[in-house]
Design a protein around this motif. Structure first.
Motif, PDB file in Angstrom:
ATOM      1  N   ALA A 189       6.832   8.703  17.010  1.00 47.72           N
ATOM      2  CA  ALA A 189       5.427   9.328  16.519  1.00 47.72           C
ATOM      3  C   ALA A 189       4.380   8.914  16.561  1.00 47.72           C
ATOM      4  N   ALA A 190       4.511   7.210  16.476  1.00 48.05           N
ATOM      5  CA  ALA A 190       3.036   6.570  16.706  1.00 48.05           C
ATOM      6  C   ALA A 190       2.962   6.056  18.146  1.00 48.05           C
ATOM      7  N   ALA A 191       3.761   6.379  19.084  1.00 47.65           N
ATOM      8  CA  ALA A 191       3.602   5.751  20.417  1.00 47.65           C
ATOM      9  C   ALA A 191       2.309   6.102  20.999  1.00 47.65           C
ATOM     10  N   SER A 192       1.701   7.192  20.828  1.00 47.09           N
ATOM     11  CA  SER A 192       0.384   7.483  21.220  1.00 47.09           C
ATOM     12  C   SER A 192      -0.582   6.640  20.712  1.00 47.09           C
ATOM     13  N   ALA A 193      -0.571   6.180  19.632  1.00 53.15           N
ATOM     14  CA  ALA A 193      -1.613   5.562  18.862  1.00 53.15           C
ATOM     15  C   ALA A 193      -1.346   3.898  19.207  1.00 53.15           C
ATOM     16  N   GLY A 194      -0.539   3.444  19.978  1.00 56.51           N
ATOM     17  CA  GLY A 194      -0.337   2.031  20.246  1.00 56.51           C
ATOM     18  C   GLY A 194      -0.283   1.207  19.052  1.00 56.51           C
ATOM     19  N   VAL A 195       0.478   1.487  18.017  1.00 58.18           N
ATOM     20  CA  VAL A 195       0.820   0.899  16.808  1.00 58.18           C
ATOM     21  C   VAL A 195       2.017   0.125  16.953  1.00 58.18           C
ATOM     22  N   PRO A 196       1.946  -1.136  16.801  1.00 55.78           N
ATOM     23  CA  PRO A 196       3.283  -1.970  16.742  1.00 55.78           C
ATOM     24  C   PRO A 196       4.312  -1.557  15.805  1.00 55.78           C
ATOM     25  N   ALA A 197       5.352  -1.911  15.652  1.00 60.63           N
ATOM     26  CA  ALA A 197       6.165  -1.939  14.466  1.00 60.63           C
ATOM     27  C   ALA A 197       5.940  -2.880  13.543  1.00 60.63           C
ATOM     28  N   PRO A 198       6.083  -2.460  12.287  1.00 56.42           N
ATOM     29  CA  PRO A 198       5.736  -3.643  11.402  1.00 56.42           C
ATOM     30  C   PRO A 198       6.477  -4.523  11.236  1.00 56.42           C
ATOM     31  N   LEU A 199       7.868  -4.702  11.527  1.00 60.45           N
ATOM     32  CA  LEU A 199       8.803  -5.779  11.353  1.00 60.45           C
ATOM     33  C   LEU A 199       8.327  -6.572  12.709  1.00 60.45           C
ATOM     34  N   GLU A 200       8.030  -5.997  13.582  1.00 56.69           N
ATOM     35  CA  GLU A 200       7.372  -7.054  14.900  1.00 56.69           C
ATOM     36  C   GLU A 200       6.152  -7.836  14.301  1.00 56.69           C
ATOM     37  N   CYS A 201       5.252  -7.267  13.680  1.00 53.04           N
ATOM     38  CA  CYS A 201       4.004  -7.975  13.036  1.00 53.04           C
ATOM     39  C   CYS A 201       4.656  -8.980  12.207  1.00 53.04           C
ATOM     40  N   LEU A 202       5.643  -8.620  11.181  1.00 56.31           N
ATOM     41  CA  LEU A 202       6.078  -9.541  10.343  1.00 56.31           C
ATOM     42  C   LEU A 202       6.761 -10.889  10.819  1.00 56.31           C
ATOM     43  N   ARG A 203       7.650 -10.394  12.009  1.00 60.04           N
ATOM     44  CA  ARG A 203       8.162 -11.630  12.698  1.00 60.04           C
ATOM     45  C   ARG A 203       6.992 -12.613  13.339  1.00 60.04           C
ATOM     46  N   ARG A 204       5.817 -12.036  14.010  1.00 57.52           N
ATOM     47  CA  ARG A 204       5.015 -12.871  14.551  1.00 57.52           C
ATOM     48  C   ARG A 204       3.908 -13.351  13.347  1.00 57.52           C
ATOM     49  N   LEU A 205       3.917 -13.074  12.349  1.00 59.72           N
ATOM     50  CA  LEU A 205       3.227 -13.411  11.197  1.00 59.72           C
ATOM     51  C   LEU A 205       3.258 -15.040  10.885  1.00 59.72           C
ATOM     52  N   PRO A 206       4.667 -15.794  11.046  1.00 59.93           N
ATOM     53  CA  PRO A 206       4.622 -17.291  10.903  1.00 59.93           C
ATOM     54  C   PRO A 206       3.889 -17.801  11.895  1.00 59.93           C
ATOM     55  N   GLU A 207       4.059 -17.267  13.143  1.00 55.64           N
ATOM     56  CA  GLU A 207       3.449 -18.019  14.323  1.00 55.64           C
ATOM     57  C   GLU A 207       1.826 -17.889  14.320  1.00 55.64           C
ATOM     58  N   VAL A 208       1.352 -16.864  13.726  1.00 56.45           N
ATOM     59  CA  VAL A 208      -0.083 -16.769  13.799  1.00 56.45           C
ATOM     60  C   VAL A 208      -0.736 -17.716  12.605  1.00 56.45           C
ATOM     61  N   LEU A 209       0.220 -17.707  11.549  1.00 48.38           N
ATOM     62  CA  LEU A 209      -0.407 -18.416  10.378  1.00 48.38           C
ATOM     63  C   LEU A 209      -0.289 -19.894  10.685  1.00 48.38           C
ATOM     64  N   GLY A 210       0.584 -20.435  11.657  1.00 53.03           N
ATOM     65  CA  GLY A 210       0.699 -21.814  11.976  1.00 53.03           C
ATOM     66  C   GLY A 210      -0.112 -22.156  12.983  1.00 53.03           C
ATOM     67  N   GLY A 211      -1.066 -21.303  13.463  1.00 49.38           N
ATOM     68  CA  GLY A 211      -1.738 -21.939  14.516  1.00 49.38           C
ATOM     69  C   GLY A 211      -3.113 -22.352  13.793  1.00 49.38           C
ATOM     70  N   ALA A 212      -3.780 -23.073  14.561  1.00 52.74           N
ATOM     71  CA  ALA A 212      -4.714 -23.870  13.870  1.00 52.74           C
ATOM     72  C   ALA A 212      -6.020 -22.876  14.130  1.00 52.74           C
ATOM     73  N   ARG A 213      -6.100 -22.075  15.263  1.00 55.89           N
ATOM     74  CA  ARG A 213      -7.151 -21.139  15.531  1.00 55.89           C
ATOM     75  C   ARG A 213      -7.346 -20.096  14.278  1.00 55.89           C
ATOM     76  N   PHE A 214      -6.236 -19.574  13.888  1.00 54.95           N
ATOM     77  CA  PHE A 214      -6.228 -18.617  12.830  1.00 54.95           C
ATOM     78  C   PHE A 214      -7.047 -19.262  11.482  1.00 54.95           C
ATOM     79  N   TRP A 215      -6.765 -20.493  11.177  1.00 55.14           N
ATOM     80  CA  TRP A 215      -7.320 -21.190  10.081  1.00 55.14           C
ATOM     81  C   TRP A 215      -8.789 -21.617  10.171  1.00 55.14           C
ATOM     82  N   SER A 216      -8.801 -21.685  11.386  1.00 53.94           N
ATOM     83  CA  SER A 216     -10.439 -22.088  11.626  1.00 53.94           C
ATOM     84  C   SER A 216     -11.320 -20.797  11.532  1.00 53.94           C
ATOM     85  N   ASP A 217     -10.738 -19.621  11.871  1.00 53.12           N
ATOM     86  CA  ASP A 217     -11.473 -18.355  11.820  1.00 53.12           C
ATOM     87  C   ASP A 217     -11.628 -17.993  10.470  1.00 53.12           C
TER      88      ASP A 217
END
Length: 265
Positions: A44-72
């Motif tokens: 139902a959300a394919a046309s909006a290009g919204v990713p799956a929430p579980l995929e975002c949660l799996r990606r969350l530790p990698e983003v938080l572990g990067g120095a670029r995120f904390w600099s921003d």
């Protein structure tokens, strides 16, 4: 004929089911995540290009572990803190002056209320031309958005004080500074805190919005860059972290407000 027994004891009332606020918020967040996951899985959300929430949660530790995120994040938080601190000081001082001179407040109030509804972000390009690319235009934009609610609530809060507060200050032979610092401001604090909370929210929203338009760093800048590069998962991870931070700051303000009101009752 039966006679009603009015002395019959009533059955004890059932205790109302009380759900803690944090549990209700957690349940709502889980329900939203589940609804988003089902929407993506069903297409139902394919046309909006919204990713799956579980995929975002799996990606969350990698983003938080990067120095670029904390600099921003540090850049955005520092800019928000600078704008909010300036807005709080200017709003409290300006509101105290207007509360001291009711005629001036009555003259300026329509203009202040009108300025409250103006989208200050439209002045951001002008600030860019004058001050160049950097944090100064963003701080000015966030300051202008945050100072008006703080000023208006301060003016109303100090104007609503009872005459007994000022009589108490005079009876204690307080100077104007001592009366404002020790009696008037603490008495008006329950009404000042909502204005400060609103000012912080406006400062943060203006900071991220201005960074999204034109900036060289910050969470808003990073979200815009990820959007233009079609990195939807990382973009939504940044958005989720910002929402969580905003909810945490709002909860902190609410906690301080409850503590202040409890101490004054």
């Amino acid at each position: 004929m039966s006679v009603l027994n009015l002395d019959r004891p009533r059955p004890p009332a059932r205790p109302a089911l009380r759900v803690p606020a944090w549990a209700a918020r957690a349940a709502l967040a889980a329900a939203l995540l589940a609804a988003g996951q089902l929407a993506v899985a069903s297409g139902a959300a394919a046309s909006a290009g919204v990713p799956a929430p579980l995929e975002c949660l799996r990606r969350l530790p990698e983003v938080l572990g990067g120095a670029r995120f904390w600099s921003d994040a540090a850049r955005s938080l520092l800019t928000t803190a600078e704008a909010f601190a300036a807005a709080a000081l200017a709003g409290l001082a300006g509101g105290a002056v207007l509360a001291r001179f009711p005629l001036v407040a009555k003259i300026l109030e329509p203009y202040l209320v009108g300025a409250y509804a103006v989208p200050v972000v439209v002045f951001y390009p002008t600030f860019l031309v004058v001050f160049g690319l950097g944090t100064v235009p963003i701080v000015l934009t966030a300051f202008l958005m945050a100072v008006v609610p703080v000023l208006l609530t301060t003016m109303v809060a100090l104007g609503e004080l009872r005459p007994a507060h000022r009589k108490l200050a005079r009876s204690l032979c307080c100077t104007r500074g001592q009366a404002a610092r020790l009696i008037l401001l603490p008495s008006a604090l329950p009404l000042l805190l909502p204005g400060l909370k609103l000012g912080f929210v406006y400062a943060m929203a203006a900071t991220v919005g201005a960074e999204f338009i034109v900036a060289d760093a910050g969470l808003g800048f990073r979200i815009g860059e990820l959007y233009r590069n079609f990195e939807a998962v990382d973009m939504y991870v940044h958005i989720i972290v910002m929402i969580a931070f905003a909810v945490g700051c709002n909860s902190l303000f609410n906690l301080v407000e409850r503590i202040v009101r409890r101490d004054l009752t």
